[in-house]
Design a protein around this motif. Structure first.
Motif, PDB file in Angstrom:
ATOM      1  N   ARG A 306       0.863  -1.187   0.000  1.00 48.68           N
ATOM      2  CA  ARG A 306       0.000   0.000   0.000  1.00 48.68           C
ATOM      3  C   ARG A 306       0.893   1.228   0.000  1.00 48.68           C
ATOM      4  N   ASP A 307       0.316   2.397  -0.245  1.00 48.75           N
ATOM      5  CA  ASP A 307       1.070   3.632  -0.112  1.00 48.75           C
ATOM      6  C   ASP A 307       1.439   3.800   1.364  1.00 48.75           C
ATOM      7  N   VAL A 308       2.708   4.055   1.626  1.00 51.85           N
ATOM      8  CA  VAL A 308       3.144   4.144   3.017  1.00 51.85           C
ATOM      9  C   VAL A 308       4.230   5.205   3.147  1.00 51.85           C
ATOM     10  N   HIS A 309       4.198   5.926   4.255  1.00 50.53           N
ATOM     11  CA  HIS A 309       5.232   6.916   4.570  1.00 50.53           C
ATOM     12  C   HIS A 309       6.264   6.229   5.450  1.00 50.53           C
ATOM     13  N   PHE A 310       7.510   6.166   4.983  1.00 51.57           N
ATOM     14  CA  PHE A 310       8.545   5.430   5.708  1.00 51.57           C
ATOM     15  C   PHE A 310       9.811   6.275   5.792  1.00 51.57           C
ATOM     16  N   ALA A 311      10.221   6.583   7.003  1.00 51.57           N
ATOM     17  CA  ALA A 311      11.465   7.322   7.242  1.00 51.57           C
ATOM     18  C   ALA A 311      11.560   8.580   6.375  1.00 51.57           C
ATOM     19  N   GLY A 312      10.452   9.297   6.284  1.00 53.60           N
ATOM     20  CA  GLY A 312      10.449  10.565   5.570  1.00 53.60           C
ATOM     21  C   GLY A 312      10.205  10.474   4.091  1.00 53.60           C
ATOM     22  N   GLN A 313       9.993   9.282   3.550  1.00 55.90           N
ATOM     23  CA  GLN A 313       9.774   9.121   2.119  1.00 55.90           C
ATOM     24  C   GLN A 313       8.407   8.485   1.868  1.00 55.90           C
ATOM     25  N   SER A 314       7.837   8.797   0.719  1.00 56.98           N
ATOM     26  CA  SER A 314       6.535   8.244   0.336  1.00 56.98           C
ATOM     27  C   SER A 314       6.741   7.098  -0.642  1.00 56.98           C
ATOM     28  N   ILE A 315       6.525   5.890  -0.166  1.00 53.87           N
ATOM     29  CA  ILE A 315       6.663   4.692  -0.981  1.00 53.87           C
ATOM     30  C   ILE A 315       5.274   4.292  -1.462  1.00 53.87           C
ATOM     31  N   ARG A 316       5.140   4.041  -2.750  1.00 62.74           N
ATOM     32  CA  ARG A 316       3.835   3.749  -3.338  1.00 62.74           C
ATOM     33  C   ARG A 316       3.577   2.242  -3.394  1.00 62.74           C
ATOM     34  N   ALA A 317       2.309   1.874  -3.359  1.00 65.90           N
ATOM     35  CA  ALA A 317       1.923   0.475  -3.507  1.00 65.90           C
ATOM     36  C   ALA A 317       2.534  -0.109  -4.780  1.00 65.90           C
ATOM     37  N   GLY A 318       3.150  -1.274  -4.669  1.00 62.64           N
ATOM     38  CA  GLY A 318       3.774  -1.932  -5.811  1.00 62.64           C
ATOM     39  C   GLY A 318       5.237  -1.599  -5.997  1.00 62.64           C
ATOM     40  N   ASP A 319       5.769  -0.603  -5.279  1.00 59.54           N
ATOM     41  CA  ASP A 319       7.181  -0.253  -5.416  1.00 59.54           C
ATOM     42  C   ASP A 319       8.075  -1.385  -4.909  1.00 59.54           C
ATOM     43  N   LYS A 320       9.187  -1.596  -5.613  1.00 63.79           N
ATOM     44  CA  LYS A 320      10.177  -2.578  -5.185  1.00 63.79           C
ATOM     45  C   LYS A 320      11.147  -1.919  -4.202  1.00 63.79           C
ATOM     46  N   ILE A 321      11.582  -2.706  -3.227  1.00 65.41           N
ATOM     47  CA  ILE A 321      12.465  -2.207  -2.177  1.00 65.41           C
ATOM     48  C   ILE A 321      13.578  -3.223  -1.952  1.00 65.41           C
ATOM     49  N   ALA A 322      14.812  -2.745  -1.847  1.00 72.38           N
ATOM     50  CA  ALA A 322      15.943  -3.602  -1.497  1.00 72.38           C
ATOM     51  C   ALA A 322      16.428  -3.217  -0.105  1.00 72.38           C
ATOM     52  N   MET A 323      16.358  -4.148   0.818  1.00 67.60           N
ATOM     53  CA  MET A 323      16.931  -3.962   2.151  1.00 67.60           C
ATOM     54  C   MET A 323      18.380  -4.454   2.077  1.00 67.60           C
ATOM     55  N   TRP A 324      19.318  -3.512   2.094  1.00 63.60           N
ATOM     56  CA  TRP A 324      20.715  -3.841   1.838  1.00 63.60           C
ATOM     57  C   TRP A 324      21.400  -4.265   3.137  1.00 63.60           C
ATOM     58  N   TYR A 325      21.417  -5.577   3.396  1.00 68.78           N
ATOM     59  CA  TYR A 325      22.099  -6.094   4.578  1.00 68.78           C
ATOM     60  C   TYR A 325      23.589  -5.731   4.561  1.00 68.78           C
ATOM     61  N   VAL A 326      24.163  -5.729   3.360  1.00 67.92           N
ATOM     62  CA  VAL A 326      25.591  -5.439   3.227  1.00 67.92           C
ATOM     63  C   VAL A 326      25.904  -4.016   3.682  1.00 67.92           C
ATOM     64  N   SER A 327      24.929  -3.125   3.604  1.00 70.94           N
ATOM     65  CA  SER A 327      25.086  -1.764   4.103  1.00 70.94           C
ATOM     66  C   SER A 327      24.753  -1.670   5.592  1.00 70.94           C
ATOM     67  N   GLY A 328      23.647  -2.289   5.991  1.00 74.54           N
ATOM     68  CA  GLY A 328      23.274  -2.256   7.402  1.00 74.54           C
ATOM     69  C   GLY A 328      24.352  -2.822   8.303  1.00 74.54           C
ATOM     70  N   ASN A 329      25.080  -3.808   7.829  1.00 71.59           N
ATOM     71  CA  ASN A 329      26.151  -4.408   8.623  1.00 71.59           C
ATOM     72  C   ASN A 329      27.386  -3.526   8.723  1.00 71.59           C
ATOM     73  N   ARG A 330      27.403  -2.406   8.017  1.00 72.79           N
ATOM     74  CA  ARG A 330      28.493  -1.431   8.136  1.00 72.79           C
ATOM     75  C   ARG A 330      27.964  -0.084   8.661  1.00 72.79           C
ATOM     76  N   ASP A 331      26.829  -0.114   9.324  1.00 73.42           N
ATOM     77  CA  ASP A 331      26.203   1.126   9.805  1.00 73.42           C
ATOM     78  C   ASP A 331      26.798   1.516  11.147  1.00 73.42           C
ATOM     79  N   GLU A 332      27.579   2.588  11.130  1.00 69.17           N
ATOM     80  CA  GLU A 332      28.266   3.037  12.339  1.00 69.17           C
ATOM     81  C   GLU A 332      27.309   3.545  13.411  1.00 69.17           C
ATOM     82  N   ARG A 333      26.058   3.780  13.059  1.00 66.97           N
ATOM     83  CA  ARG A 333      25.063   4.210  14.050  1.00 66.97           C
ATOM     84  C   ARG A 333      24.727   3.089  15.026  1.00 66.97           C
ATOM     85  N   VAL A 334      24.968   1.848  14.603  1.00 60.65           N
ATOM     86  CA  VAL A 334      24.596   0.680  15.406  1.00 60.65           C
ATOM     87  C   VAL A 334      25.807  -0.185  15.755  1.00 60.65           C
TER      88      VAL A 334
END
Length: 413
Positions: A306-334
């Motif tokens: 569905r259309d959803v507001h996520f972390a300040g961005q508007s993602i539309r129903a049907g949009d493809k999303i890549a959750m980049w584990y290779v980036s999250g595992n180098r996130d200095e915030r965590v």
């Protein structure tokens, strides 16, 4: 439309932010993706790419955002598949990781017992015996490809055991795994007709085995579980193939690339190798650090329902999303000092390489066991597994791995 041999482009901080496409396979093949992800984490952690090999998609690059999305399967579905390449309409190979509850749950539960704690205890001695045999067969003092001789061989033998697959044909499993993840529609080099032919061969071979298991008493191997499972025994052919490929890739690519990546990481960080030589009790923690450091599957896809507001961005129903584990595992915030390979890292198991939530890798403990046992056996025999040339990396943005790692062994004196 970019292709695999296209030049990777300018410096990550010189290109316009909107033009960044971290799905270009050559970025990981040439190991030049890190600055692109660092920039996205800082400047556009939910980033929209308009044009890519896979069409438009969103990149999620921060650890906390990936965790949040993993928890919300209702808005961010796996049902359209877990890679950015869309499934061809005439070759739909669904599997349970590409499903949402409740269908996901019942299919996963059918096979999860194969890697239950009681069965892992039984597998420990098998893995150790095979690791010892493989290591004792290696050519000491000569250069050889660690990927083929160790990483592939150990994981393929384990996979054959889990399926109770004919041992003499076990290298078919590696071939099918490589074909599944290297098709041109996914940014790889294998023409789609060749890939399909290989996967149909896989289906034919396993269908024969499944029919044999279905007429025999149930056993504890994955194929018998699928053949006798209430929710899986009448599975359509393409869904059966999809689940086979999921289990083959999950049991093969991920562990084998962590085995290779660990050797490379220790060579690139000699002080950490010295720590390992001084204290082999660090091996279990080192295994977790290797898996974080390597991140053998770079991302997982979700599709907005569905259309959803996520972390300040508007993602539309049907949009493809890549959750980049290779980036999250180098996130200095965590993760403190995320670009440091640190075998005694505190809280080393706090990483994304196995996913999170309902889709967390069911074979994570088996993968850790294989790496732990292998390194225990390596340290009994060798002072140094020395990398003596330049590695070759997998031409993919999904499988973050290696095809070639030249090494020379130095035995204990």
């Amino acid at each position: 439309m970019p292709t695999l041999d296209t030049a990777p482009g300018p410096d990550a901080y010189a290109v316009d932010l909107a033009e960044i496409d971290v799905s270009l396979p050559q970025l990981m093949q040439r190991d030049i993706h890190w600055d692109y992800f660092a920039r996205l984490r800082d400047e556009a952690p939910v980033h929209y790419c308009q044009n890519s090999l896979f069409g438009s998609y969103w990149s999620i690059t921060r650890f906390s955002h990936i965790m949040e999305m993993e928890r919300n399967w209702q808005d961010f579905s796996s049902d359209a598949g877990v890679v950015l390449a869309d499934r061809p309409q005439d070759f739909q190979t669904k599997n349970f990781i590409g499903m949402d509850p409740p269908q996901h749950d019942v299919q996963r539960q059918t096979v999860q017992g194969a890697v239950a704690p009681i069965n892992l205890v039984k597998l420990d001695s098998t893995i150790r015996s095979r690791a010892a045999t493989i290591l004792d067969s290696l050519p000491v003092g000569e250069t050889f490809n660690w990927v083929d001789h160790v990483s592939v061989e150990l994981t393929t033998q384990m996979l054959a055991t889990l399926f109770d697959f004919p041992f003499e044909d076990r290298h078919k499993l590696t071939y099918w795994s490589d074909m599944a993840t290297s098709g041109e529609l996914g940014g790889g080099l294998i023409p789609e007709p060749e890939r399909r032919a290989a996967l149909l061969e896989c289906l034919e071979y396993f269908t024969t085995l499944r029919d044999q298991r279905a007429s025999a008493e149930p056993k504890a191997d994955l194929l018998s579980m699928l053949a006798h499972g209430k929710e899986t025994r009448a599975m359509p052919a393409m869904e059966f193939l999809g689940n086979l490929i999921l289990l083959i890739v999950g049991g093969n690519d991920t562990t084998r690339n962590s085995i290779s990546g660990g050797v490379l990481a220790l060579n690139q960080n000699p002080d950490e190798y010295d720590k390992l030589r001084a204290d082999q009790g660090l091996i279990p923690n080192m295994v977790s650090e290797i898996i974080r450091w390597q991140t053998p599957l770079a991302y997982m896809r979700r599709t907005a329902t569905r259309d959803v507001h996520f972390a300040g961005q508007s993602i539309r129903a049907g949009d493809k999303i890549a959750m980049w584990y290779v980036s999250g595992n180098r996130d200095e915030r965590v993760i403190p000092e995320p670009n440091r390979f640190w075998i005694d890292r505190p809280n080393a198991r706090h990483h994304l390489s196995f996913g999170f939530g309902l889709h967390r890798c069911m074979g994570n403990r088996l993968a850790e066991m294989q790496l732990r046992v292998l390194w225990e056996e390596v340290q009994k025999r060798f002072e140094f597994v020395e990398v003596v040339g330049v590695e070759k990396r997998t031409p993919s943005c999904f499988v973050h791995g290696y095809t070639y790692l030249p090494v020379r062994l130095h035995p204990l004196s």
